[in-house]
Design an enzyme around this catalytic site. Structure first.
Site, mmCIF file in Angstrom:
data_model
loop_
_atom_site.group_PDB
_atom_site.id
_atom_site.type_symbol
_atom_site.label_atom_id
_atom_site.label_comp_id
_atom_site.label_asym_id
_atom_site.label_seq_id
_atom_site.Cartn_x
_atom_site.Cartn_y
_atom_site.Cartn_z
ATOM 1 N N CYS A 169 62.410 42.352 38.545
ATOM 2 C CA CYS A 169 61.743 43.252 37.598
ATOM 3 C C CYS A 169 60.381 43.723 38.099
ATOM 4 O O CYS A 169 60.062 44.916 38.028
ATOM 5 C CB CYS A 169 61.624 42.592 36.229
ATOM 6 S SG CYS A 169 60.568 41.117 36.166
ATOM 7 N N HIS A 221 58.500 39.053 32.418
ATOM 8 C CA HIS A 221 59.326 40.253 32.620
ATOM 9 C C HIS A 221 58.474 41.495 32.421
ATOM 10 O O HIS A 221 57.499 41.488 31.664
ATOM 11 C CB HIS A 221 60.498 40.260 31.628
ATOM 12 C CG HIS A 221 61.537 41.296 31.919
ATOM 13 N ND1 HIS A 221 62.318 41.259 33.057
ATOM 14 C CD2 HIS A 221 61.915 42.412 31.237
ATOM 15 C CE1 HIS A 221 63.148 42.300 33.053
ATOM 16 N NE2 HIS A 221 62.907 43.017 31.964
ATOM 17 N N HIS A 233 64.354 48.876 33.421
ATOM 18 C CA HIS A 233 63.905 47.580 33.924
ATOM 19 C C HIS A 233 65.031 46.920 34.698
ATOM 20 O O HIS A 233 66.191 47.342 34.638
ATOM 21 C CB HIS A 233 63.453 46.682 32.756
ATOM 22 C CG HIS A 233 64.561 46.339 31.799
ATOM 23 N ND1 HIS A 233 64.850 45.053 31.410
ATOM 24 C CD2 HIS A 233 65.477 47.114 31.145
ATOM 25 C CE1 HIS A 233 65.851 45.046 30.556
ATOM 26 N NE2 HIS A 233 66.255 46.282 30.382
#
Length: 259
Positions: A169, A221, A233
């Protein structure tokens, strides 16, 4: 990762398509990041055939095997750091090593230091590259960030990855911004310390970054806002999902995946 308080003992540059950066000095250790072609680093510590390095682009540290990169002098390191560097914008393209008469692939986001008229040179080795490149300028607009992000759509997730053939990510958003001439740090928790805080989701703009924490409140994240209801993402793969004040909603599983 913590910075080492040691003096440099050498300098290096990635001269392969991609080099794994590992948490410990052995091949089976966790890969925490990757070094793309043309990215430079400082060597601080040696352990058998392994060197502990700090990457110039994001100050990230880890171990690389000395057989997987090219040593460069301090003079070359400084010169490369001060030269304009083109960035490869093709997903994957062929690089030609003119000195050793061989070809190899390079990936999007790779750095071409001193690139001009399709050629450049590193420590006496001459290269030519006829693929698409960009000369990043600070202050890229959100449209370009989003265009860059869509290029990675469907790329598989890989912990520590920074390429379209495997990416995590934070590596994803880092490369999206690198293609626009903006340096982000490597991990999502580090990236969250950069930029300005947007307090409400409704106030976010395309190109903003959204961060997500775990049960312990640690940021784990990150994704790029396409608008204030949609995010792109890397989660299993690079994907586009809906987002609201609860978090990211996966339409395929009908569940919230990130808080």
């Amino acid at each position: 990762m913590e910075n080492v308080d040691l003096k440099p003992i050498g300098y290096g540059i990635g001269h392969l398509s991609v080099i794994p950066l590992r948490k410990h000095p052995f091949h089976t250790a966790e890969m925490t990041s990757q070094i793309l072609f043309g990215e430079t680093f400082v060597v601080y510590e040696k352990y058998y055939n392994w060197n502990r390095v700090r990457c110039s682009f994001d100050n990230y540290e880890g171990w690389v095997n000395q057989l997987e990169y090219q040593n460069i002098s301090e003079e070359t390191f400084v010169a490369l750091s001060n030269r304009p560097a083109a960035i490869v914008s093709d997903m994957v393209e062929v690089m030609y090593d003119r000195t050793r008469n061989r070809m190899f692939p390079v990936l999007i986001g790779s750095t071409l230091p001193g690139y001009e008229d399709q050629v450049f040179e590193i420590e006496g080795v001459k290269y030519s590259f006829e693929g698409e490149v960009t000369m990043p300028s600070i202050g890229a607009n959100c449209r370009k960030l989003i265009e860059n992000a869509w290029v990675f759509l469907q790329s598989p997730y890989l912990w520590g990855g920074r390429t379209p053939f495997g990416i995590d990510c934070s590596g994803f958003v880092q490369l999206v911004f690198k293609l626009c001439g903006i340096s982000l740090q490597r991990d999502s928790s580090q990236q969250a310390t950069q930029g300005e805080v947007v307090n409400l989701l409704s106030e976010s703009h395309p190109g903003d970054l959204a961060f997500f924490d775990n049960e312990d409140g640690q940021i784990t994240h990150v994704g790029l806002m396409l608008d204030n209801q949609t995010i792109i993402h890397a989660s299993g793969k690079v994907r586009s999902d809906k987002i609201d004040h609860h978090g990211i909603f996966n339409e395929e599983t009908k569940q919230y995946t990130h808080k």
